[in-house]
Design an enzyme around this catalytic site. Structure first.
Site, PDB file in Angstrom:
ATOM      1  N   SER A  69     -17.461  45.663  21.021  1.00  0.00           N
ATOM      2  CA  SER A  69     -16.068  45.711  20.747  1.00  0.00           C
ATOM      3  C   SER A  69     -15.563  46.245  21.993  1.00  0.00           C
ATOM      4  O   SER A  69     -16.179  46.992  22.992  1.00  0.00           O
ATOM      5  CB  SER A  69     -15.776  46.602  19.615  1.00  0.00           C
ATOM      6  OG  SER A  69     -16.590  46.124  18.368  1.00  0.00           O
TER       7      SER A  69
HETATM    8  N1  SAH Z   1     -20.149  48.113  16.375  1.00  0.00           N
HETATM    9  C1  SAH Z   1     -20.800  47.164  17.429  1.00  0.00           C
HETATM   10  C2  SAH Z   1     -20.240  46.010  17.589  1.00  0.00           C
HETATM   11  C3  SAH Z   1     -21.035  44.868  17.108  1.00  0.00           C
HETATM   12  S1  SAH Z   1     -20.552  43.396  16.734  1.00  0.00           S
HETATM   13  C4  SAH Z   1     -20.981  47.848  18.847  1.00  0.00           C
HETATM   14  O1  SAH Z   1     -20.321  48.991  19.001  1.00  0.00           O
HETATM   15  O2  SAH Z   1     -21.599  47.534  19.739  1.00  0.00           O
HETATM   16  C5  SAH Z   1     -20.928  43.375  14.838  1.00  0.00           C
HETATM   17  C6  SAH Z   1     -22.205  43.276  14.540  1.00  0.00           C
HETATM   18  O3  SAH Z   1     -22.279  43.388  12.982  1.00  0.00           O
HETATM   19  C7  SAH Z   1     -23.267  42.310  15.106  1.00  0.00           C
HETATM   20  O4  SAH Z   1     -24.384  43.143  15.547  1.00  0.00           O
HETATM   21  C8  SAH Z   1     -23.742  41.386  13.627  1.00  0.00           C
HETATM   22  O5  SAH Z   1     -25.167  41.141  13.906  1.00  0.00           O
HETATM   23  C9  SAH Z   1     -23.599  42.563  12.924  1.00  0.00           C
HETATM   24  N2  SAH Z   1     -23.613  42.170  11.331  1.00  0.00           N
HETATM   25  C10 SAH Z   1     -22.947  40.938  10.909  1.00  0.00           C
HETATM   26  N3  SAH Z   1     -23.092  41.047   9.764  1.00  0.00           N
HETATM   27  C11 SAH Z   1     -23.844  41.970   9.254  1.00  0.00           C
HETATM   28  C12 SAH Z   1     -24.388  42.521   7.959  1.00  0.00           C
HETATM   29  N4  SAH Z   1     -24.209  41.614   6.899  1.00  0.00           N
HETATM   30  N5  SAH Z   1     -25.141  43.577   7.838  1.00  0.00           N
HETATM   31  C13 SAH Z   1     -25.527  44.338   9.157  1.00  0.00           C
HETATM   32  N6  SAH Z   1     -24.585  43.797  10.265  1.00  0.00           N
HETATM   33  C14 SAH Z   1     -24.240  42.853  10.336  1.00  0.00           C
END
Ligand code: SAH
Length: 222
Positions: A69
């Protein structure tokens, strides 16, 4: 161990100083949140050429087609979550592990769920290497939450749902706070803060954001 914000590299110190300045300009004013952002080596959550851009206030690609993010959004979400050292926090969407690393010094305990196993594995290793022992990453579908550790004082989603998932609201303690992006994927979404009170749920709109979608089920990659 977190990085000392003053390194031996004056260019890096300058980048980090500009980074904090930019975060403040975007409305991140909470000192503890700013300290966490200043001390967390974002380059370690990135790969290859993207590492050079770690202190730009921009989202960047990570493995499995996902994104780390934008730092100001991480700051604003963390600030809205109002985490204290007494809080047990659930994050849905570990991704690189960066948001979990920012939560670590603010919270008592952090659980973070990721549906892509390779991301869960690399985040686990990195958070361990950084000595962030109060964070546990688990590879599973976060839309179901983590019933065995519920209730949580705080819940943060870093993937966008169409509505706040009922499973997660049920796992939030009364008096607890949940921060999440809601809306259709591929359009502008709203960042919202939900406070659970004795009498129900209170919602506050925190502005427009854009996140990858919350997808149900574990991903097939191993
Ligand atoms: N917080 C992260 C941002 C990641 S983007 C950081 O600091 O880097 C969002 C993430 O949510 C992705 O890796 C995606 O795979 C995950 N995601 C999406 N749906 C999900 C679910 N149902 N359960 C767990 N993770 C999920």
């Amino acid at each position: 161990m977190m990085a000392d914000p003053h390194s031996d590299d004056p260019a890096l110190d300058e980048q980090r100083m500009q980074f904090v300045f930019e975060l403040r300009r975007c409305g991140v004013t909470d000192t503890a949140v700013l300290n966490a952002l200043e001390r967390t080596p974002r380059e370690q959550f990135l790969e290859g050429l993207f590492r050079a851009r770690a202190y730009e206030n921009t989202p960047l690609p990570i493995a499995c087609g996902q994104t780390i993010s934008q730092p100001s959004v991480v700051g604003l979400m963390t600030q809205a979550l109002d985490v204290t050292k007494r809080c047990k926090v659930l994050e849905v969407g570990t991704g690189s592990g960066y948001q979990a690393a920012i939560l670590s010094p603010l919270a008592r305990r952090v659980y973070s769920l990721e549906r892509h196993k390779p991301l869960a594995r690399s985040a686990t290793k990195l958070l361990e290497r950084l000595g962030l022992v109060n964070v546990t990453v688990i590879a599973r579908d976060g839309s179901r939450g983590l019933p065995e550790q519920a209730p949580f004082d705080r819940i943060i989603l870093t993937a966008a749902a169409e509505d706040p998932p009922a499973n997660l609201l049920a796992q939030l303690r009364v008096g607890g706070i949940m921060v999440l992006p809601v809306g259709q994927s591929d359009t502008v979404q709203q960042l919202i803060k939900v406070v659970k009170t004795e009498s129900g749920l209170e919602y506050k709109d925190l502005g427009d954001v854009r996140f990858v979608p919350l997808v149900e089920g574990l991903a097939e990659d191993v």
